[in-house]
Scaffold this active site. Structure first.
Site, PDB file in Angstrom:
ATOM      1  N   LYS A 233       0.816  -1.227   0.000  1.00 50.32           N
ATOM      2  CA  LYS A 233       0.000   0.000   0.000  1.00 50.32           C
ATOM      3  C   LYS A 233       0.841   1.265   0.000  1.00 50.32           C
ATOM      4  CE  LYS A 233      -4.402  -1.782   1.385  1.00 50.32           C
ATOM      5  NZ  LYS A 233      -5.397  -2.024   2.419  1.00 50.32           N
TER       6      LYS A 233
ATOM      7  N   ARG B 219      -3.747 -10.158   4.609  1.00 44.95           N
ATOM      8  CA  ARG B 219      -4.234 -10.105   3.224  1.00 44.95           C
ATOM      9  C   ARG B 219      -3.091  -9.572   2.368  1.00 44.95           C
ATOM     10  NH1 ARG B 219      -6.374  -6.621  -0.410  1.00 44.95           N
ATOM     11  NH2 ARG B 219      -8.056  -7.408  -1.723  1.00 44.95           N
TER      12      ARG B 219
HETATM   13  N1  HH2 Z   1      -7.490  -3.584   0.861  1.00 46.08           N
HETATM   14  C1  HH2 Z   1      -7.835  -3.555  -0.440  1.00 46.08           C
HETATM   15  C2  HH2 Z   1      -8.951  -4.282  -0.891  1.00 46.08           C
HETATM   16  N2  HH2 Z   1      -9.676  -5.035  -0.042  1.00 46.08           N
HETATM   17  N3  HH2 Z   1     -10.045  -5.844   2.138  1.00 46.08           N
HETATM   18  C3  HH2 Z   1      -9.702  -5.899   3.422  1.00 46.08           C
HETATM   19  N4  HH2 Z   1     -10.406  -6.642   4.272  1.00 46.08           N
HETATM   20  N5  HH2 Z   1      -8.638  -5.197   3.916  1.00 46.08           N
HETATM   21  C4  HH2 Z   1      -7.892  -4.417   3.106  1.00 46.08           C
HETATM   22  O1  HH2 Z   1      -6.957  -3.781   3.622  1.00 46.08           O
HETATM   23  C5  HH2 Z   1      -8.224  -4.334   1.721  1.00 46.08           C
HETATM   24  C6  HH2 Z   1      -9.329  -5.082   1.260  1.00 46.08           C
HETATM   25  C7  HH2 Z   1      -7.018  -2.768  -1.404  1.00 46.08           C
HETATM   26  O2  HH2 Z   1      -6.012  -3.580  -1.973  1.00 46.08           O
HETATM   27  P1  HH2 Z   1      -6.095  -4.288  -3.397  1.00 46.08           P
HETATM   28  O3  HH2 Z   1      -7.212  -5.259  -3.432  1.00 46.08           O
HETATM   29  O4  HH2 Z   1      -4.768  -4.863  -3.714  1.00 46.08           O
HETATM   30  O5  HH2 Z   1      -6.315  -3.106  -4.412  1.00 46.08           O
HETATM   31  P2  HH2 Z   1      -7.586  -2.608  -5.185  1.00 46.08           P
HETATM   32  O6  HH2 Z   1      -8.606  -2.201  -4.175  1.00 46.08           O
HETATM   33  O7  HH2 Z   1      -7.068  -1.457  -5.974  1.00 46.08           O
HETATM   34  O8  HH2 Z   1      -8.087  -3.726  -6.039  1.00 46.08           O
END
Ligand code: HH2
Length: 410
Positions: free
Chosen positions: A219, A255
């Site tokens: 992040k 995660r």
């Molecule tokens: N962060 C993201 C998405 N979903 N869910 C939980 N429970 N906790 C988190 O910190 C979290 C999440 C963001 O990361 P990512 O899925 O890699 O990116 P994007 O939202 O751009 O798909």
């Protein structure tokens, strides 16, 4: 604590579980566009399972700061073939669906997912879907919505506010018989300082008696923290923060995008936990009021004859290893302490009682344990206090006690 998840059981007591991220999106901040086709997404799920993922989190709507919302039909069009395809492979790893739409969660659970991950906190409609399917839910805290969440977020007390918010979600879930896992939502409507304060005080979420999920993987706060790091260079920062949380036993699910490395992290932490000595109380061995005779004093007259002294010795020991706690070999014999003090007092003459106290300490720290086989030896002594008092001099001065005391630490 164990939580049922479809046909699987999530066991949180051994080590943190590794949740692999699978973004079936064109625009996710770190892997957007990489797994957009079902074939590629399914292949990536297979790889993460082989690398040791305990869960796979499939999402079809990016939640990165500024991301535009996705229509339900588009989200389902991306999600369902992937969930069905992975379910058909029977990888032995439960799937979670990363969505804020109860309708999308409903379809995904029917297609084979067995957990919901809701970045919008799992409101009542989402909890009802979970209850109907008997699925656990991750309730994540987000301030605002992805499009605007990073516009000057403000909290009076970020840790308490988020803990209270998540506590309400756990209570709401319990009313419907739903297991709620909580997630502070790192990067979701938080400044760098908010994120750091949450991470440094993650254990506050333990008050909620719910498994804690942590999403820090790659992040942008790491970029700000470490001074300008592109997404592909944030693995070390991600591992460090996750290791911090895991070592403090403050996170149950990590995660992450990098499954192999985090499975290694989780296994290493689990091994260290197993080898950690049970929190044993510090042991202190005492020999007080040891009668000694010694030529001690600043004048030659005082040193002409031995005087009666009283010596107190207190030895603090490092906690003993597992087992063998009720054994003289693991400690210091108090008779030995008394004998050492008396031998040092008789052996020489001293101007100062402080010097005598230091010599007694030296004799104990170099020799203690020798009579008990030497295994308890000086290395077990963490600290030592020696007090020498001169009852005769105290009587002459009309005071309760005179003497000197030294504290020794290696
Ligand atoms: N962060 C993201 C998405 N979903 N869910 C939980 N429970 N906790 C988190 O910190 C979290 C999440 C963001 O990361 P990512 O899925 O890699 O990116 P994007 O939202 O751009 O798909």
């Amino acid at each position: 604590m164990d939580v049922a998840c479809g046909t699987h059981t999530l066991a949180f007591d051994e080590r943190p579980l590794v949740m692999g991220v699978l973004n079936v999106t064109p625009d996710s901040f770190s892997d957007g566009g990489l797994y957009e086709t079902p074939d590629r997404a399914i292949e990536h799920a297979r790889r993460m399972a082989a690398e040791g993922a305990d869960l796979i989190d499939v999402g079809a709507e990016s939640t990165r700061p500024g991301a535009a919302p996705v229509e339900l039909t588009d989200e389902l069009e991306r999600l369902l073939p992937v969930i069905e395809g992975i379910t058909g492979l029977d990888l032995g790893v439960p799937l979670s669906v990363d969505t804020a739409k109860p309708e999308a969660a409903d379809h995904a659970l029917a297609a084979g997912a067995s957990m919901i991950n809701d970045v919008s906190g799992a409101g009542e409609a989402m909890l009802e879907v979970a209850a109907r399917h008997g699925a656990p839910v991750i309730a994540m805290h987000m301030r605002g919505e992805p499009r605007t969440m990073q516009h000057a977020p403000r909290y009076d007390d970020v840790v308490t506010e988020i803990r209270d918010y998540l506590s309400a979600r756990v209570t709401a879930g319990r009313r419907l018989g739903v297991h709620v896992l909580v997630d502070p939502g790192i990067g979701f409507g938080k400044t760098l300082e908010h994120n750091l304060e949450l991470l440094a005080n993650l254990h506050a979420l333990r008050d909620l008696a719910a498994p804690v999920v942590l999403g820090v993987s790659r992040k942008s706060f790491l970029d700000r923290l470490l001074g300008g790091l592109p997404v592909e260079e944030r693995l070390a920062g991600t591992l460090s923060v996750n290791a911090w949380a895991a070592a403090l036993d403050a996170a149950d699910v990590l995660r992450v995008h990098d499954v192999r490395e985090h499975r290694q992290l989780a296994e290493s932490i689990a091994a260290l936990r197993r080898y950690r000595r049970a929190a044993a109380p510090r042991r202190r061995v005492l020999a007080r009021g040891i009668p000694c005779r010694c030529r001690v004093g600043v004048t030659a007259k005082e040193r002409a004859e031995p005087q009666d002294l009283l010596v107190d010795v207190e030895v603090s020991l490092a906690p003993a290893g597992l087992g063998a706690r009720d054994n003289l070999d693991t400690t210091v014999d108090y008779a030995e302490l008394a004998a050492r003090a008396q031998a040092v007092a008789a052996r020489d003459e001293y101007r100062l009682v402080e010097t005598l106290a230091e010599r007694i300490a030296a004799a104990i720290t170099t020799d203690a344990g020798s009579r008990t086989g030497g295994t308890a030896g000086p290395k077990r002594i963490e600290s030592l206090r020696v007090r020498v008092s001169k009852p005769g001099a105290a009587r002459e001065l009309g005071v309760a006690e005179v003497g000197a005391e030294i504290d020794w630490r290696p």
